[in-house]
Motif scaffolding. Structure first.
Motif, mmCIF file in Angstrom:
data_model
loop_
_atom_site.group_PDB
_atom_site.id
_atom_site.type_symbol
_atom_site.label_atom_id
_atom_site.label_comp_id
_atom_site.label_asym_id
_atom_site.label_seq_id
_atom_site.Cartn_x
_atom_site.Cartn_y
_atom_site.Cartn_z
ATOM 1 N N MET A 1 27.465 30.704 34.766
ATOM 2 C CA MET A 1 28.540 31.782 34.200
ATOM 3 C C MET A 1 28.558 32.730 35.217
ATOM 4 S SD MET A 1 28.141 33.941 30.733
ATOM 5 C CE MET A 1 26.555 34.521 31.033
ATOM 6 N N ARG A 2 29.599 33.353 35.627
ATOM 7 C CA ARG A 2 29.487 34.440 36.591
ATOM 8 C C ARG A 2 28.980 35.665 36.005
ATOM 9 N NH1 ARG A 2 34.783 36.823 39.590
ATOM 10 N NH2 ARG A 2 33.811 38.337 40.836
ATOM 11 N N ARG A 3 27.953 36.432 36.971
ATOM 12 C CA ARG A 3 27.456 37.461 36.298
ATOM 13 C C ARG A 3 27.902 38.872 37.390
ATOM 14 N NH1 ARG A 3 22.895 38.379 39.679
ATOM 15 N NH2 ARG A 3 22.091 36.326 40.912
ATOM 16 N N SER A 4 27.924 39.856 36.957
ATOM 17 C CA SER A 4 28.052 41.117 37.799
ATOM 18 C C SER A 4 27.439 41.138 38.878
ATOM 19 C CB SER A 4 28.440 42.258 36.888
ATOM 20 O OG SER A 4 28.858 43.381 37.736
ATOM 21 N N ARG A 231 40.358 49.233 44.781
ATOM 22 C CA ARG A 231 39.906 49.468 43.540
ATOM 23 C C ARG A 231 39.746 48.270 42.629
ATOM 24 N NH1 ARG A 231 36.916 52.904 40.870
ATOM 25 N NH2 ARG A 231 38.321 53.291 39.219
ATOM 26 N N TRP A 232 40.642 47.428 42.816
ATOM 27 C CA TRP A 232 41.005 46.184 42.053
ATOM 28 C C TRP A 232 40.076 45.309 42.451
ATOM 29 C CZ3 TRP A 232 43.760 41.354 43.717
ATOM 30 C CH2 TRP A 232 43.554 40.562 42.725
ATOM 31 N N ARG A 233 39.495 45.155 43.848
ATOM 32 C CA ARG A 233 38.719 44.184 43.995
ATOM 33 C C ARG A 233 37.239 44.945 44.307
ATOM 34 N NH1 ARG A 233 39.028 39.405 44.005
ATOM 35 N NH2 ARG A 233 38.701 38.652 46.189
ATOM 36 N N ALA A 234 36.773 45.909 43.701
ATOM 37 C CA ALA A 234 35.759 46.615 43.783
ATOM 38 C C ALA A 234 34.292 45.714 43.547
ATOM 39 C CB ALA A 234 35.778 47.980 43.045
ATOM 40 N N GLU A 235 34.508 45.000 42.732
ATOM 41 C CA GLU A 235 33.394 44.106 42.148
ATOM 42 C C GLU A 235 33.215 43.074 43.379
ATOM 43 O OE1 GLU A 235 32.783 42.761 38.454
ATOM 44 O OE2 GLU A 235 33.344 44.430 37.271
ATOM 45 N N ALA A 236 34.355 42.472 43.786
ATOM 46 C CA ALA A 236 34.130 41.599 44.868
ATOM 47 C C ALA A 236 33.411 42.239 45.897
ATOM 48 C CB ALA A 236 35.348 41.026 45.207
ATOM 49 N N LEU A 237 33.779 43.381 46.430
ATOM 50 C CA LEU A 237 33.180 44.108 47.528
ATOM 51 C C LEU A 237 31.908 44.428 47.321
ATOM 52 C CD1 LEU A 237 35.862 46.932 48.175
ATOM 53 C CD2 LEU A 237 35.530 44.714 49.465
ATOM 54 N N ASN A 238 31.242 44.685 46.029
ATOM 55 C CA ASN A 238 29.884 44.665 45.683
ATOM 56 C C ASN A 238 28.956 43.056 46.152
ATOM 57 O OD1 ASN A 238 30.100 47.481 44.675
ATOM 58 N ND2 ASN A 238 30.570 46.884 42.826
ATOM 59 N N ALA A 239 29.689 42.257 45.737
ATOM 60 C CA ALA A 239 29.144 40.876 45.943
ATOM 61 C C ALA A 239 29.069 40.702 47.655
ATOM 62 C CB ALA A 239 29.969 39.950 45.240
ATOM 63 N N LEU A 240 30.191 41.208 48.301
ATOM 64 C CA LEU A 240 30.186 40.820 49.800
ATOM 65 C C LEU A 240 29.167 41.725 50.271
ATOM 66 C CD1 LEU A 240 31.788 39.465 51.801
ATOM 67 C CD2 LEU A 240 33.269 41.358 52.019
ATOM 68 N N ALA A 241 28.882 43.062 49.800
ATOM 69 C CA ALA A 241 27.755 43.761 50.563
ATOM 70 C C ALA A 241 26.510 43.039 50.434
ATOM 71 C CB ALA A 241 27.916 45.100 49.805
ATOM 72 N N ASP A 244 27.295 36.746 52.374
ATOM 73 C CA ASP A 244 27.871 35.776 52.078
ATOM 74 C C ASP A 244 27.452 34.446 50.927
ATOM 75 O OD1 ASP A 244 29.535 36.803 53.968
ATOM 76 O OD2 ASP A 244 29.760 35.247 55.192
ATOM 77 N N GLU A 245 26.141 34.312 51.202
ATOM 78 C CA GLU A 245 25.564 33.295 50.230
ATOM 79 C C GLU A 245 25.584 33.910 49.095
ATOM 80 O OE1 GLU A 245 21.909 32.008 51.534
ATOM 81 O OE2 GLU A 245 22.534 30.938 53.475
ATOM 82 N N THR A 246 25.116 35.206 48.812
ATOM 83 C CA THR A 246 25.055 35.727 47.342
ATOM 84 C C THR A 246 26.453 35.903 46.690
ATOM 85 O OG1 THR A 246 23.013 37.003 47.977
ATOM 86 C CG2 THR A 246 24.255 37.798 46.157
ATOM 87 N N SER A 247 27.359 36.523 47.551
ATOM 88 C CA SER A 247 28.668 36.486 46.888
ATOM 89 C C SER A 247 29.214 35.087 46.704
ATOM 90 C CB SER A 247 29.738 37.385 48.111
ATOM 91 O OG SER A 247 29.808 36.589 49.342
ATOM 92 N N GLN A 253 34.826 34.381 47.207
ATOM 93 C CA GLN A 253 35.096 33.554 48.516
ATOM 94 C C GLN A 253 35.080 34.597 49.513
ATOM 95 O OE1 GLN A 253 38.360 30.628 48.350
ATOM 96 N NE2 GLN A 253 38.228 30.700 46.280
ATOM 97 N N PRO A 254 33.640 34.540 50.157
ATOM 98 C CA PRO A 254 33.724 35.540 51.520
ATOM 99 C C PRO A 254 34.761 35.500 52.383
ATOM 100 C CG PRO A 254 31.742 34.260 51.326
ATOM 101 C CD PRO A 254 32.458 33.763 50.187
ATOM 102 N N GLY A 255 34.868 34.216 52.760
ATOM 103 C CA GLY A 255 35.876 34.173 53.958
ATOM 104 C C GLY A 255 37.410 34.555 53.464
ATOM 105 N N ARG A 256 37.636 34.235 52.516
ATOM 106 C CA ARG A 256 39.005 34.623 51.985
ATOM 107 C C ARG A 256 39.088 36.208 51.736
ATOM 108 N NH1 ARG A 256 42.035 32.489 46.444
ATOM 109 N NH2 ARG A 256 44.148 33.799 46.703
ATOM 110 N N LEU A 257 38.093 36.750 51.065
ATOM 111 C CA LEU A 257 37.975 38.190 50.735
ATOM 112 C C LEU A 257 38.206 38.920 52.071
ATOM 113 C CD1 LEU A 257 37.654 40.542 49.151
ATOM 114 C CD2 LEU A 257 35.247 40.329 49.015
ATOM 115 N N ARG A 258 37.412 38.570 53.132
ATOM 116 C CA ARG A 258 37.380 39.146 54.345
ATOM 117 C C ARG A 258 38.590 39.060 54.972
ATOM 118 N NH1 ARG A 258 32.575 36.960 55.860
ATOM 119 N NH2 ARG A 258 31.406 38.853 55.047
ATOM 120 N N ARG A 259 39.373 38.028 54.922
ATOM 121 C CA ARG A 259 40.569 38.077 55.481
ATOM 122 C C ARG A 259 41.538 39.103 54.667
ATOM 123 N NH1 ARG A 259 39.855 32.309 55.668
ATOM 124 N NH2 ARG A 259 40.903 32.202 53.480
#
Length: 357
Positions: A1-4, A231-241, A244-247, A253-259
């Motif tokens: 299950m995905r967690r924040s 702002r919509w992708r803020a939680e994904a930015l938290n993960a990316l920070a 890559d392995e953690t996100s 998907q770190p590659g897609r988000l980075r693009r």
């Protein structure tokens, strides 16, 4: 299950509640805009400023003797101040995005080489008279198109079989930025007219002197759309920070988000640079100051950073107009004078981890 991913960013806990801070900064921005409109080399009384603003917003009339002062307030100062707020907000928001994208605390909107690419197009207009048929739109359109071309070039060179990695992106952007700057330098030194070279240098250091109402809508819409997406992708930015392995483990998907971040950052940076030139330190400093105040959660940072950037640039532009009035300093000089000592002071604070990591 995905967690924040948010709890993992608690090493920089929030010290100030975001809602009162946003309200306070909003009020400060309104006061700053009024001061930016009222103050300048040409003296216009506060009562007259209020009267002219009311006439401008309501479509009222002004006396024939007040036309010159009304033009200064409504057609020159107000669009300049509003555009300064928009540019400051855009640079601050993109600064947050770029630092998360490349996981580098020293990154800012210009690390991608976009601003240097825009400079090539802008100086082609200023120094060589290119695209003269476009009239008043020549500078902005040329800078924006060359910024997009630089974006495509940086992306094409940085992309590898393993995707768009932070290190390749930083190295490619930095290397190509030097190349773009070399082209611009050749243009400046080869300019036949001294005044054209001076205008080019003003643009390279950032200036809002050419602001018009025609530039405000596109810049505002682009910055607002970019900020809303971030702002919509803020939680994904938290993960990316967090890497890559953690996100990836958190469902991002770190590659897609980075693009996606690259495209949004390049679009916003290209737009604001096209109307204001290359203004440094806003995108570098503001994210760090805001993280120090509200923590590293990108939902909080992106709620506050654009307002701080807007206030900062409005006052920086006002100082650039007043310090040597009636002459004008490049606004990038003011942001550097403020940003360098502030950045050094921030580094001396033992309790702050740059980038929230």
């Amino acid at each position: 299950m995905r967690r924040s991913p948010i709890p993992s960013l608690s090493r920089n806990p929030s010290r100030i509640s975001v809602v009162p801070l946003v309200v306070g900064l909003g009020l400060l921005l309104l006061v700053s805009i009024v001061c930016g409109v009222a103050l300048g080399a040409a003296g216009v009384g506060w009562a007259d400023v209020q009267r002219f603003l009311w006439a401008g917003f309501t479509g009222g009339t002004v006396h024939a003797g007040d036309v010159a002062a009304y033009t200064i307030v409504w057609e020159i100062r107000l669009p300049r101040v509003v555009l300064g707020a928009v540019v400051g907000a855009g640079l601050a928001a993109v600064g947050v995005a770029v630092q998360a994208m490349v996981r580098n605390a020293l990154a800012d909107p210009f690390v991608l080489g976009i601003s240097s690419g825009a400079a090539v197009g802008a100086n082609a207009v200023i120094l060589l008279g290119a695209f003269a048929g476009l009239g008043v739109w020549a500078l902005s359109l040329s800078a924006f198109v060359s910024a997009l071309a630089a974006m495509v070039l940086v992306y094409s060179v940085a992309r590898s079989a393993h995707g768009l990695t932070p290190l390749r992106l930083i190295l490619t952007g930095t290397a190509l930025a030097y190349g773009f700057e070399a082209v611009t330098t050749v243009m400046v030194f080869g300019a036949a007219r001294g005044e054209a070279a001076r205008s080019a240098m003003m643009w390279l250091l950032g200036s809002l002197g050419g602001a018009t109402w025609a530039q405000v809508p596109l810049a505002s819409v682009t910055v607002a759309a970019g900020w809303a997406w971030l702002r919509w992708r803020a939680e994904a930015l938290n993960a990316l920070a967090m890497g890559d392995e953690t996100s990836a483990a958190l469902g991002v998907q770190p590659g897609r988000l980075r693009r996606e971040l690259f495209l949004v950052s390049a679009a916003v940076t290209g737009t604001v640079v096209a109307v204001s030139g290359a203004i440094g330190f806003v995108g570098l400093m503001v994210p760090h100051v805001v993280r120090m105040l509200v923590g590293a959660d990108h939902r909080r940072v992106l709620a506050v950073a654009p307002l701080v950037g807007a206030v900062l640039l409005v006052w920086a532009d006002l100082l650039s107009r007043l310090l040597l009035a009636p002459a004008e300093l490049p606004v990038g000089v003011i942001t550097a004078v403020v940003g360098v000592p502030a950045f050094l002071l921030l580094m001396r604070r033992g309790g702050y981890a740059f980038g929230g990591r």
